[in-house]
Every structure is written in structure tokens, then in C-alpha cells.
Design a protein around this motif. Sequence first.
Motif, PDB file in Angstrom:
ATOM      1  N   ASN A  29       0.799  -1.222   0.000  1.00 58.52           N
ATOM      2  CA  ASN A  29       0.000   0.000   0.000  1.00 58.52           C
ATOM      3  C   ASN A  29       0.831   1.270   0.000  1.00 58.52           C
ATOM      4  N   LEU A  30       2.054   1.151   0.414  1.00 62.95           N
ATOM      5  CA  LEU A  30       2.877   2.352   0.481  1.00 62.95           C
ATOM      6  C   LEU A  30       3.215   2.817  -0.928  1.00 62.95           C
ATOM      7  N   ARG A  31       3.067   4.109  -1.105  1.00 65.08           N
ATOM      8  CA  ARG A  31       3.212   4.610  -2.470  1.00 65.08           C
ATOM      9  C   ARG A  31       4.661   4.822  -2.856  1.00 65.08           C
ATOM     10  N   LYS A  32       4.828   5.033  -4.170  1.00 66.24           N
ATOM     11  CA  LYS A  32       6.173   5.156  -4.715  1.00 66.24           C
ATOM     12  C   LYS A  32       6.932   6.330  -4.127  1.00 66.24           C
ATOM     13  N   LYS A  33       6.354   7.522  -4.307  1.00 63.54           N
ATOM     14  CA  LYS A  33       7.044   8.718  -3.821  1.00 63.54           C
ATOM     15  C   LYS A  33       6.813   8.809  -2.318  1.00 63.54           C
ATOM     16  N   PRO A  56       0.121  11.367  -1.032  1.00 63.45           N
ATOM     17  CA  PRO A  56      -1.234  10.890  -0.777  1.00 63.45           C
ATOM     18  C   PRO A  56      -1.944  11.911   0.122  1.00 63.45           C
ATOM     19  N   LEU A  57      -3.250  11.944   0.063  1.00 64.94           N
ATOM     20  CA  LEU A  57      -4.007  12.836   0.955  1.00 64.94           C
ATOM     21  C   LEU A  57      -4.795  11.992   1.948  1.00 64.94           C
ATOM     22  N   ASP A  58      -4.524  12.200   3.224  1.00 63.68           N
ATOM     23  CA  ASP A  58      -5.169  11.397   4.248  1.00 63.68           C
ATOM     24  C   ASP A  58      -6.267  12.155   4.999  1.00 63.68           C
ATOM     25  N   VAL A  59      -6.021  13.435   5.236  1.00 61.44           N
ATOM     26  CA  VAL A  59      -7.028  14.250   5.927  1.00 61.44           C
ATOM     27  C   VAL A  59      -7.053  15.643   5.304  1.00 61.44           C
ATOM     28  N   LYS A 100       6.240  -2.426  13.082  1.00 62.39           N
ATOM     29  CA  LYS A 100       6.109  -2.095  11.672  1.00 62.39           C
ATOM     30  C   LYS A 100       6.186  -0.589  11.518  1.00 62.39           C
ATOM     31  N   THR A 101       6.210  -0.175  10.280  1.00 65.10           N
ATOM     32  CA  THR A 101       6.308   1.256  10.054  1.00 65.10           C
ATOM     33  C   THR A 101       4.998   1.807   9.519  1.00 65.10           C
ATOM     34  N   LEU A 102       4.678   2.990   9.961  1.00 72.16           N
ATOM     35  CA  LEU A 102       3.507   3.688   9.474  1.00 72.16           C
ATOM     36  C   LEU A 102       4.017   5.003   8.919  1.00 72.16           C
ATOM     37  N   ARG A 103       3.694   5.252   7.668  1.00 69.91           N
ATOM     38  CA  ARG A 103       4.179   6.499   7.098  1.00 69.91           C
ATOM     39  C   ARG A 103       3.498   7.665   7.787  1.00 69.91           C
ATOM     40  N   LYS A 104       4.106   8.833   7.624  1.00 70.35           N
ATOM     41  CA  LYS A 104       3.469  10.037   8.149  1.00 70.35           C
ATOM     42  C   LYS A 104       2.130  10.235   7.463  1.00 70.35           C
ATOM     43  N   GLY A 105       1.163  10.730   8.223  1.00 65.78           N
ATOM     44  CA  GLY A 105      -0.094  11.125   7.605  1.00 65.78           C
ATOM     45  C   GLY A 105       0.099  12.462   6.910  1.00 65.78           C
ATOM     46  N   ASN A 106      -0.640  12.662   5.838  1.00 61.97           N
ATOM     47  CA  ASN A 106      -0.586  13.950   5.141  1.00 61.97           C
ATOM     48  C   ASN A 106      -1.910  14.653   5.332  1.00 61.97           C
ATOM     49  N   VAL A 107      -1.845  15.851   5.895  1.00 54.10           N
ATOM     50  CA  VAL A 107      -3.073  16.588   6.175  1.00 54.10           C
ATOM     51  C   VAL A 107      -2.978  17.985   5.564  1.00 54.10           C
ATOM     52  N   ILE A 108      -4.011  18.353   4.828  1.00 55.44           N
ATOM     53  CA  ILE A 108      -4.102  19.722   4.330  1.00 55.44           C
ATOM     54  C   ILE A 108      -4.934  20.519   5.333  1.00 55.44           C
TER      55      ILE A 108
END
Length: 400
Positions: free
Chosen positions: A52-56, A165-168, A83-91
Motif C-alpha cells: 500500500n505504500l506509495r512510490k514517492k 497521498p491525501l489522508d485528511v 512495523k512502520t507507518l508512514r506520516k499522515g498527510n493533512v491539508i
Amino acid sequence: MALHTASILPSTVSIYKEGKSNSSLKETGFFGVSLSSNLKAEFSSSLISRKNLRKKELPLVTIKAQTATTSPAIKQAAPEEKKTLRKGNVIVTGASSGLGLATAKSLAETGKWHVIMACRNFLKAEKAAKSIGIPKENYTVMHLDLASFDSVRQFVDNFKRSGRPLDVLVCNAAVYLPTAKEPTFTADGFELSVGTNHLGHFLLSRLLLEDLKQSDYPSKRLIIVGSITGNTNTLAGNVPPKANLGDLRGLSGGLNGLNSSPMIDGGEFDGAKAYKDSKVCNMLTMQEFHRRFHEETEITFASLYPGCIATTGLFREHIPLFRLLFPPFQKYITKGYVSEEEAGQRLAQVVSDPNLTKSGVYWSWNKNSSSFENQLSKEASDAEKARKLWEISEKLVGLA
Ligand code: LMG
Ligand code: NDP
Ligand code: PMR
């Protein structure tokens, strides 16, 4: 024109920073929400598979798999497993001051979020982020003027091109023009308060919905900031002028002040009412999103009243006497006052707390600063009005 209007607004005065909560009205709160308790928002990594982790990809944060097992929505991982959890991306829109800035700080300093500060004044936002001490690797300023549909579209394009990616998405920005005698208008010709606070955010959310849907983050959310003053089931919502969208005839007419009224209900211009009406739109929009998209997308749609943050730039257009008296009035008389920092922690909680995944909710905080699901006024929970608002709004922003 709108850009010009926006850029000449003076900045805020800060008088008081702290306060107590209201005991009679449940809408407000007090200190006691610690960052650590609010932002214990580590999600179980078990939902994040490597595919699920994206390329960039962005910097990764390591968390312990068992940290989030309290949330029923989250699967339990083996105790030893890390395990690792990527940072969330929030606008966060309007993150250059007040609530948005405090929220950006609260999220960024956990190290678990990358905050995209979507602001109309790039330099102001950069300076604000630096001066409040937001770690530079945890934020990006991107230009967004909600008072222009072109700018909204441009922002969305730029964001998509960034490959994040956009998470929130947090729709926080707003203008309040209580002393204006005449209406002013967005670049597209809509009354500025509703044009910015509602229509700009409506277009932004619609254009970013697909990105949110695509997110593989454990909990993806769309949050629209509401307010007590738009809810006529409260004392604060009964201070005149009261919010009232009527039959939406002014909105249908295009809010342009030429061949239609600049007010949603078709009445005479009143800046304070236009703001309160725009907040009703925000709360109705959140619920309509929930009805239309929650099941299909699993996005959590939420709104909130963060408390009365009486020191922010929101009141910059009010008369100086008001700006002087309003904070002590809220602090000592209504007890509805909340500091920017505290309010930022509350909004950060709605962004990241694994316990606040319920969709369609209007969150408020009680005097112990615990969140609770609040009741919206009759108008702000009118499903038929929400549907009509949605349909008219999508025509006005050019989506239908
Ligand atoms: C209008 O003006 C604009 O004209 C309109 O365009 C629109 O913007 C509208 O809703 C927005 O506002 C607003 C104007 C009239 O309000 C003010 O400028 C006043 C703001 C409220 C501040 C009240 C000040 C009260 C004094 C507080 C002193 C603080 C000191 C604290 C120290 C405490 C020490 C322990 O607004 C109105 O709505 C008219 C209302 C008239 C205001 C009267 C104020 C009454 C205050 C109510 C409290 C009563 C309880 C008293 C009990 C006290 C017990 C301790
Ligand atoms: P501020 O004025 O401090 O923050 C508003 C933000 O919106 C600023 O960053 C401002 O940018 C930005 N903004 C305004 N117009 C535009 C635009 N056209 N495009 C992009 N950004 C724009 O006020 P608050 O922090 O108080 O308000 C934040 C939210 O909280 C609002 O939604 C408000 O309705 C809500 N709220 C506030 C309460 C309070 O008591 N203060 C109570 C309840 C809700 P710039 O810095 O460039 O001016
Ligand atoms: Mg209001 C009893 C509680 C209470 C609360 C929680 C608020 C919040 N206000 C309360 C009461 C009162 N206010 C009373 C009794 C009065 C008459 C004196 C009063 C007045 C007042 C004014 C003039 N209040 C205001 C104004 C504004 O210009 C602010 C506004 O309406 O902005 C749209 C405002 C607010 N009062 C609040 C909050 C949260 C606001 C502003 C922010 C917002 O809704 O976003």
C-alpha cells in the motif's frame, strides 16, 4: 479583486491566551487535553501493508504495533511485531493564523504528520510556521485563495502533482466581516463570507474527495470547522443577527448583489449574518458528504465547534472596543473562552484520534475538555436543506 480585498486585511491583536470553560452550555471546554492523550493517535500498523505504500514515499515513522489496540476499528498485531507507518498527510486551509496555525503545530510536532498549510499569503504562512516553531521537515506551505475558484483548482493541481497521498483535509479558513456596510465579492462574484467559507471549501473538498478515497491511511477524514454561533439551539446562536438560510433563494440567484441578494436567504446584506449562515452551510455540507459518500469511501466526515477562541484574527474587522472586551467577556462571563493552543489540540484530536472515527458527527468539548457528539440546531441538521444546498452549490462552483 478578491485577492486585493484579502491582502489589505490588517492582522490580529492578541490579548488573552487562556480561559475556563462553560458549565451551562456544553459547547465549550477547559484545559486538560494534553497533547499526549489527544495525539495518542498511533494507528495500528497492521492495516498498512507494504504494497500500500506509495512510490514517492515520505519519511517513515516507526511505531509499536500494540499502541493502538484500544480502538475497536483497528486490528490487533502480534505483540512483538514492529512495523512502520508512514506520516499522515493533512491539508489545513487557513493555517497562517489562529486555529489553523495552532492545529498545524499540534500535528506537526508529533512527528507523525506532514501538514500542508494551504494559505492565501505564502510569506505570512512561512513566517508564522517558523515563529511558532513548526519543525520544517513536517510542513509545506502551498498557495490557496479560497475566494477564487481558479486558485482552488490550481491548488488541487499543484497538490496532485506533488505526488503526496491525501489522508485528511481540514477546511478551516474563514473570513468574518461584521462591520462591513456593503458586501464585497470573491473573484467569481459571490458575497465574500459565503464565497470563501462555504463555496471555496465546497469546491476544494469535491475536487479532493477522490484523493482522500484513494488514501491507504488507517483513517481518512474530511473535517469542516463549524461554530456555535450558527446553531440557534444555543444561547450564542441567538445573539442577533441569527443564522437563517431561508429557502436559499439568494444563493440560487448567485449571491452577487446585482440581480440577486448577496445573502443566502435573499435579505439585506449583514456581514455577521453572512458569516453565521456560512457556518450553517459548513455543517450541512459535512452531513451531506456523510450521507452521500461515507459508506462508499469509508471517509470520516466531521465538523466541530472548537470553543470560543476570542483572540484570533477572525475578529480583525470588528471595532477595537469589541476586540478589547470580547476576550474577557468570554473568559469571565460566558466561560466559553479557549486558547488558540487548546483549540488547536482539539482540532488535532479530530484529525488524528483513533477514537474519533465516527462519521457525520459535530464534535464539541465539555468543561473537562472531553469531546462529545453535540446536537446541531434544527436548521443545521435539516437533511432536505442540506441536499438543496449541495445541489445549488455544485452549480455555482461549476461542477454541475
Ligand atoms: C454587533 O455589535 C455589530 O453591530 C453587528 O454588525 C454584528 O457584528 C454583531 O453578532 C455580531 O455585533 C456588537 C456589539 C453589540 O457588541 C459589542 O461590541 C460588545 C461585545 C460583547 C462584549 C460585552 C462586554 C461586556 C463587558 C465585559 C467586561 C469584561 C470584563 C471582564 C471582567 C470580569 C471580571 C470578573 O452587541 C450586542 O449584542 C449588544 C449586547 C449589549 C452588550 C451588553 C453587555 C452585557 C454583557 C452580558 C453579560 C451580562 C451578565 C452580567 C453578569 C456578570 C456577572 C459577573
Ligand atoms: P483567523 O482569522 O485567525 O484564521 C482564519 C484563516 O483563514 C487565516 O489563516 C486566513 O488567512 C485564512 N483565510 C481567510 N480568507 C482566506 C482565503 N480567501 N483563502 C485562504 N485562506 C483564507 O480565525 P480563526 O482561527 O478564529 O478561524 C478559523 C476557523 O475557526 C474558522 O472556520 C472559524 O469560523 C472557526 N471558528 C472560530 C471561532 C473563534 O472563536 N475564533 C469559534 C468557532 C469557529 P490570513 O492569515 O492570510 O488572513
Ligand atoms: Mg457570543 C453564552 C455563551 C456564549 C458563547 C459560547 C459565545 C461564543 N457567545 C456567547 C454569548 C454571548 N455572545 C452573549 C450573551 C452576547 C451578548 C453580549 C454575545 C455577543 C457576541 C458578539 C457581539 N458574541 C459574538 C459576537 C461576535 O461578533 C462573535 C460572532 O458572532 O462571530 C460570528 C461572537 C461569538 N460568540 C461566541 C463565539 C464563538 C463567537 C465568534 C466566533 C464564531 O462563531 O465563529
